[in-house]
Design an enzyme around this catalytic site. Structure first.
Site, PDB file in Angstrom:
ATOM      1  N   TYR A 125       0.868  -1.181   0.000  1.00 33.58           N
ATOM      2  CA  TYR A 125       0.000   0.000   0.000  1.00 33.58           C
ATOM      3  C   TYR A 125       0.903   1.227   0.000  1.00 33.58           C
ATOM      4  O   TYR A 125       1.696   1.413   0.934  1.00 33.58           O
ATOM      5  CB  TYR A 125      -0.844  -0.053   1.273  1.00 33.58           C
ATOM      6  CG  TYR A 125      -1.807   1.068   1.494  1.00 33.58           C
ATOM      7  CD1 TYR A 125      -3.063   1.057   0.897  1.00 33.58           C
ATOM      8  CD2 TYR A 125      -1.490   2.133   2.352  1.00 33.58           C
ATOM      9  CE1 TYR A 125      -3.981   2.076   1.145  1.00 33.58           C
ATOM     10  CE2 TYR A 125      -2.400   3.150   2.602  1.00 33.58           C
ATOM     11  CZ  TYR A 125      -3.644   3.110   1.986  1.00 33.58           C
ATOM     12  OH  TYR A 125      -4.546   4.116   2.239  1.00 33.58           O
ATOM     13  N   CYS A 126       0.795   2.054  -1.043  1.00 33.25           N
ATOM     14  CA  CYS A 126       1.741   3.154  -1.201  1.00 33.25           C
ATOM     15  C   CYS A 126       1.064   4.516  -1.071  1.00 33.25           C
ATOM     16  O   CYS A 126       0.566   5.073  -2.060  1.00 33.25           O
ATOM     17  CB  CYS A 126       2.410   3.081  -2.570  1.00 33.25           C
ATOM     18  SG  CYS A 126       3.335   1.580  -2.847  1.00 33.25           S
ATOM     19  N   THR A 128       2.460   6.947   1.786  1.00 31.56           N
ATOM     20  CA  THR A 128       3.459   7.842   2.385  1.00 31.56           C
ATOM     21  C   THR A 128       4.565   8.235   1.410  1.00 31.56           C
ATOM     22  O   THR A 128       5.026   7.419   0.608  1.00 31.56           O
ATOM     23  CB  THR A 128       4.080   7.151   3.627  1.00 31.56           C
ATOM     24  OG1 THR A 128       3.027   6.804   4.517  1.00 31.56           O
ATOM     25  CG2 THR A 128       5.070   8.052   4.332  1.00 31.56           C
ATOM     26  N   SER A 134       1.802  11.835   7.881  1.00 25.83           N
ATOM     27  CA  SER A 134       0.543  12.142   8.583  1.00 25.83           C
ATOM     28  C   SER A 134      -0.393  12.933   7.677  1.00 25.83           C
ATOM     29  O   SER A 134      -1.599  12.705   7.662  1.00 25.83           O
ATOM     30  CB  SER A 134       0.838  12.982   9.834  1.00 25.83           C
ATOM     31  OG  SER A 134       1.722  12.312  10.686  1.00 25.83           O
ATOM     32  N   THR A 160       5.727  -0.940   3.500  1.00 25.39           N
ATOM     33  CA  THR A 160       5.818  -2.307   4.040  1.00 25.39           C
ATOM     34  C   THR A 160       5.634  -3.327   2.917  1.00 25.39           C
ATOM     35  O   THR A 160       4.693  -3.211   2.127  1.00 25.39           O
ATOM     36  CB  THR A 160       4.741  -2.526   5.120  1.00 25.39           C
ATOM     37  OG1 THR A 160       4.923  -1.555   6.144  1.00 25.39           O
ATOM     38  CG2 THR A 160       4.820  -3.930   5.712  1.00 25.39           C
ATOM     39  N   HIS A 280       6.831  -9.511  45.436  1.00 26.57           N
ATOM     40  CA  HIS A 280       7.140  -8.115  45.794  1.00 26.57           C
ATOM     41  C   HIS A 280       5.988  -7.294  45.229  1.00 26.57           C
ATOM     42  O   HIS A 280       5.754  -7.291  44.015  1.00 26.57           O
ATOM     43  CB  HIS A 280       8.465  -7.663  45.169  1.00 26.57           C
ATOM     44  CG  HIS A 280       9.637  -8.482  45.636  1.00 26.57           C
ATOM     45  ND1 HIS A 280      10.097  -8.453  46.934  1.00 26.57           N
ATOM     46  CD2 HIS A 280      10.425  -9.368  44.990  1.00 26.57           C
ATOM     47  CE1 HIS A 280      11.116  -9.274  47.068  1.00 26.57           C
ATOM     48  NE2 HIS A 280      11.334  -9.856  45.899  1.00 26.57           N
ATOM     49  N   GLU A 365       0.117   3.712  10.201  1.00 25.66           N
ATOM     50  CA  GLU A 365      -1.359   3.757  10.117  1.00 25.66           C
ATOM     51  C   GLU A 365      -1.927   4.963  10.871  1.00 25.66           C
ATOM     52  O   GLU A 365      -3.032   4.903  11.392  1.00 25.66           O
ATOM     53  CB  GLU A 365      -1.960   2.477  10.697  1.00 25.66           C
ATOM     54  CG  GLU A 365      -1.703   1.265   9.858  1.00 25.66           C
ATOM     55  CD  GLU A 365      -2.677   1.159   8.710  1.00 25.66           C
ATOM     56  OE1 GLU A 365      -3.869   1.382   8.904  1.00 25.66           O
ATOM     57  OE2 GLU A 365      -2.210   0.879   7.592  1.00 25.66           O
ATOM     58  N   THR A 367      -0.200   8.209  13.417  1.00 25.84           N
ATOM     59  CA  THR A 367       0.477   8.215  14.723  1.00 25.84           C
ATOM     60  C   THR A 367      -0.542   8.373  15.856  1.00 25.84           C
ATOM     61  O   THR A 367      -1.707   8.723  15.629  1.00 25.84           O
ATOM     62  CB  THR A 367       1.469   9.403  14.808  1.00 25.84           C
ATOM     63  OG1 THR A 367       0.709  10.618  14.760  1.00 25.84           O
ATOM     64  CG2 THR A 367       2.488   9.381  13.672  1.00 25.84           C
ATOM     65  N   GLN A 369      -0.621  10.724  17.876  1.00 23.24           N
ATOM     66  CA  GLN A 369      -1.056  12.137  17.896  1.00 23.24           C
ATOM     67  C   GLN A 369      -2.183  12.350  16.881  1.00 23.24           C
ATOM     68  O   GLN A 369      -3.171  13.031  17.163  1.00 23.24           O
ATOM     69  CB  GLN A 369       0.126  13.076  17.550  1.00 23.24           C
ATOM     70  CG  GLN A 369       1.209  13.170  18.613  1.00 23.24           C
ATOM     71  CD  GLN A 369       2.083  11.934  18.709  1.00 23.24           C
ATOM     72  OE1 GLN A 369       2.413  11.316  17.696  1.00 23.24           O
ATOM     73  NE2 GLN A 369       2.460  11.542  19.915  1.00 23.24           N
TER      74      GLN A 369
HETATM   75  C1  FAD Z   1       8.032   0.594   9.615  1.00 21.76           C
HETATM   76  C2  FAD Z   1       7.075   1.471   8.869  1.00 21.76           C
HETATM   77  C3  FAD Z   1       6.179   0.895   7.982  1.00 21.76           C
HETATM   78  C4  FAD Z   1       5.295   1.705   7.256  1.00 21.76           C
HETATM   79  N1  FAD Z   1       4.476   1.145   6.299  1.00 21.76           N
HETATM   80  C5  FAD Z   1       3.775   1.951   5.456  1.00 21.76           C
HETATM   81  C6  FAD Z   1       3.074   1.413   4.315  1.00 21.76           C
HETATM   82  O1  FAD Z   1       3.057   0.204   4.077  1.00 21.76           O
HETATM   83  N2  FAD Z   1       2.442   2.275   3.479  1.00 21.76           N
HETATM   84  C7  FAD Z   1       2.437   3.626   3.690  1.00 21.76           C
HETATM   85  O2  FAD Z   1       1.838   4.353   2.893  1.00 21.76           O
HETATM   86  N3  FAD Z   1       3.082   4.170   4.768  1.00 21.76           N
HETATM   87  C8  FAD Z   1       3.756   3.376   5.637  1.00 21.76           C
HETATM   88  N4  FAD Z   1       4.442   3.916   6.703  1.00 21.76           N
HETATM   89  C9  FAD Z   1       4.408   5.353   6.916  1.00 21.76           C
HETATM   90  C10 FAD Z   1       3.685   5.776   8.188  1.00 21.76           C
HETATM   91  O3  FAD Z   1       2.296   5.636   8.041  1.00 21.76           O
HETATM   92  C11 FAD Z   1       4.123   7.223   8.496  1.00 21.76           C
HETATM   93  O4  FAD Z   1       5.478   7.167   8.890  1.00 21.76           O
HETATM   94  C12 FAD Z   1       3.277   7.846   9.579  1.00 21.76           C
HETATM   95  O5  FAD Z   1       1.968   8.077   9.127  1.00 21.76           O
HETATM   96  C13 FAD Z   1       3.871   9.180  10.073  1.00 21.76           C
HETATM   97  O6  FAD Z   1       4.226   9.999   9.007  1.00 21.76           O
HETATM   98  P1  FAD Z   1       5.704  10.668   8.979  1.00 21.76           P
HETATM   99  O7  FAD Z   1       6.690   9.582   9.206  1.00 21.76           O
HETATM  100  O8  FAD Z   1       5.817  11.448   7.721  1.00 21.76           O
HETATM  101  O9  FAD Z   1       5.740  11.625  10.228  1.00 21.76           O
HETATM  102  P2  FAD Z   1       5.238  13.147  10.250  1.00 21.76           P
HETATM  103  O10 FAD Z   1       3.918  13.264   9.617  1.00 21.76           O
HETATM  104  O11 FAD Z   1       6.342  14.023   9.725  1.00 21.76           O
HETATM  105  O12 FAD Z   1       5.090  13.388  11.807  1.00 21.76           O
HETATM  106  C14 FAD Z   1       6.218  13.625  12.676  1.00 21.76           C
HETATM  107  C15 FAD Z   1       5.690  13.811  14.094  1.00 21.76           C
HETATM  108  O13 FAD Z   1       4.829  14.945  14.142  1.00 21.76           O
HETATM  109  C16 FAD Z   1       3.534  14.568  14.601  1.00 21.76           C
HETATM  110  N5  FAD Z   1       2.548  15.318  13.836  1.00 21.76           N
HETATM  111  C17 FAD Z   1       2.521  15.542  12.479  1.00 21.76           C
HETATM  112  N6  FAD Z   1       1.453  16.263  12.140  1.00 21.76           N
HETATM  113  C18 FAD Z   1       0.775  16.508  13.295  1.00 21.76           C
HETATM  114  C19 FAD Z   1      -0.430  17.197  13.601  1.00 21.76           C
HETATM  115  N7  FAD Z   1      -1.193  17.764  12.657  1.00 21.76           N
HETATM  116  N8  FAD Z   1      -0.826  17.245  14.891  1.00 21.76           N
HETATM  117  C20 FAD Z   1      -0.092  16.638  15.870  1.00 21.76           C
HETATM  118  N9  FAD Z   1       1.048  15.982  15.642  1.00 21.76           N
HETATM  119  C21 FAD Z   1       1.466  15.907  14.364  1.00 21.76           C
HETATM  120  C22 FAD Z   1       3.433  13.062  14.359  1.00 21.76           C
HETATM  121  O14 FAD Z   1       2.524  12.461  15.252  1.00 21.76           O
HETATM  122  C23 FAD Z   1       4.864  12.628  14.608  1.00 21.76           C
HETATM  123  O15 FAD Z   1       5.062  12.467  15.976  1.00 21.76           O
HETATM  124  C24 FAD Z   1       5.289   3.112   7.473  1.00 21.76           C
HETATM  125  C25 FAD Z   1       6.184   3.677   8.395  1.00 21.76           C
HETATM  126  C26 FAD Z   1       7.080   2.887   9.077  1.00 21.76           C
HETATM  127  C27 FAD Z   1       8.064   3.552  10.012  1.00 21.76           C
END
Ligand code: FAD
Length: 383
Positions: A125-126, A128, A134, A160, A280, A365, A367, A369
């Site tokens: 699933y693509c 990100t 996010s 993934t 304990h 899926e 975060t 937050q």
């Molecule tokens: C091991 C792994 C597998 C994954 N598999 C897939 C996959 O198969 N397909 C796919 O499409 N994606 C996948 N992802 C991507 C994943 O869904 C994203 O990493 C995740 O949604 C967070 O996006 P980001 O890494 O860009 O973080 P960012 O969006 O840059 O966020 C960084 C931080 O800021 C916080 N933040 C950002 N915006 C806000 C807001 N508006 N309010 C409050 N806090 C905020 C976030 O909670 C986080 O703590 C995967 C990621 C990992 C690490």
């Protein structure tokens, strides 16, 4: 008014649970350490999971899948994650990748791609991208219409299963000037010209599940591979979350349950000051809190799956379940390391891996937050 609440499983659901539990204990758990250490893709286990149908859980029976309800899927998901959440993610990723096709695909698209999965193909699933995780609407990938094709350009990251996938469901802007309404979703075959996949990233945990970049460079995508209509993409992505987030939450419950089980075993075996650790009170209570929180997380996940299966909107419940189960898994696995003391910090004891594996549940899926943002949006929607 019928106010019946039933927390029991049917005989058939119990059978599925037992099947998954035995598979996790016999085929997954004994190999978890190996794949964690080597970072190899667990093909032998995934092949066995395919034979059991676990890579096609949500595919309807008429297309060759198991045709499980969401409740049944999360029961299986919890059990598999108990064995190793890296392997359960590698197995469950097909269920995520096929969702856009199940939600918006034509009969021909469903027949072909569900059939290919039932025949043993894998998918990813693509959504990100390097600059948009996010913020799903912030993606930059474009699909420009040219006659009977779209020309797809862009980079997806953290995908993934990317290195083993035979096809991808990909989100791209067909109208880049329109946020939300200009996004579309496509099925893209791995072997088409212009598709390239990076090397698996070196990650903190879930080493058995590969995560890599996928680049689309002027890929010619036949218009027949558009899912639904142009502009349906964002809605498809949101509908996917309603089914996929409870599954991720179930994985968190599996990891938390495993940490609890390991603590119960260890706190009986290990003695200090002449008595087993659990005597304990501070350690006993820490483990009691784990049991309370695992049960609470499981009930929330079950309720959220029940709502989905009953056709009731579960978006907010999915946010509750995803955030609570992920945060619970992180807390419990961290406390499990504490219960094990110095041994908990050592890789040869199981809880160190569980703590590393748990962290991702608070990130992918959506975060923890972002789940809270959804809850705030719903709480304050009317005022
Ligand atoms: C091991 C792994 C597998 C994954 N598999 C897939 C996959 O198969 N397909 C796919 O499409 N994606 C996948 N992802 C991507 C994943 O869904 C994203 O990493 C995740 O949604 C967070 O996006 P980001 O890494 O860009 O973080 P960012 O969006 O840059 O966020 C960084 C931080 O800021 C916080 N933040 C950002 N915006 C806000 C807001 N508006 N309010 C409050 N806090 C905020 C976030 O909670 C986080 O703590 C995967 C990621 C990992 C690490």
């Amino acid at each position: 008014m019928d106010s019946t609440v039933n927390f029991g499983l049917t005989a058939e659901q119990k059978e599925i649970q037992l099947l998954a539990r035995e598979f996790a204990r016999r085929e997954i758990a004994p190999h978890a350490e190996h794949y964690d250490k080597t970072h190899e893709y667990p093909w032998p286990i995934v092949k066995k999971a395919q034979e059991m149908g676990f890579t096609c859980q949500n595919i309807p029976v008429e297309y060759g899948g198991m045709g499980l309800s969401l409740l049944e899927e999360i029961i299986v998901g919890e059990e598999l994650a108990w064995g190793c959440s890296g392997m359960s993610t590698a197995i469950a990723v097909n269920g995520l990748a096929i969702l856009p096709i199940l939600i918006a695909g034509s009969e021909a698209q469903k027949k072909e791609y569900c059939g290919r999965m039932a025949d043993g193909q894998m998918a990813s699933y693509c959504a990100t991208e390097p600059e948009a995780g996010s913020d799903v609407a912030g993606i930059k990938t474009t699909a420009r219409k040219e006659g009977s094709h779209y020309i797809l350009n862009g980079s997806k990251t953290f995908i993934t299963g990317a290195t083993v996938a035979n096809f991808y469901t990909v989100f791209a802007y067909t109208d880049p000037d329109t946020r939300y309404n200009g996004m579309s979703c496509f099925i893209v075959d791995r072997d088409w010209d212009g598709v390239s996949v990076g090397k698996p990233f070196d990650k903190m945990g879930q080493h058995a599940s590969d995560t890599a970049e996928v680049v689309f460079d002027n890929v010619k995508v036949p218009a027949t591979h558009l899912l639904g209509k142009e502009g349906d993409g964002f809605l498809i992505a949101m509908k996917v979350f309603d089914r996929s987030r409870p599954g991720t939450a179930a994985g968190s419950v599996g990891v938390a349950q495993r940490a609890l089980d390991e603590c119960v075993r260890y706190a009986k075996e290990r003695s200090t000051w002449g008595q087993p650790l659990y005597k304990h009170q501070v350690i006993g209570h820490m483990i009691a809190d784990m049991a309370i929180e695992v049960e609470a997380a499981r009930l929330l996940v079950w309720k959220c799956a029940w709502a989905y299966d009953a056709g009731v909107s579960n978006t907010t419940l999915a946010a509750y379940a995803k955030a609570f189960a992920a945060d619970t898994a992180m807390k419990i696995t961290t406390n499990a390391v504490q219960v094990f003391g110095g041994y908990g910090y050592m890789a040869e004891y199981p809880v160190e891996k569980l703590m590393r594996d748990a962290k991702i549940f608070q990130i992918y899926e959506g975060t923890s937050q972002i789940q809270r943002n959804i809850i705030v949006r719903e709480l304050f929607r009317k005022g």
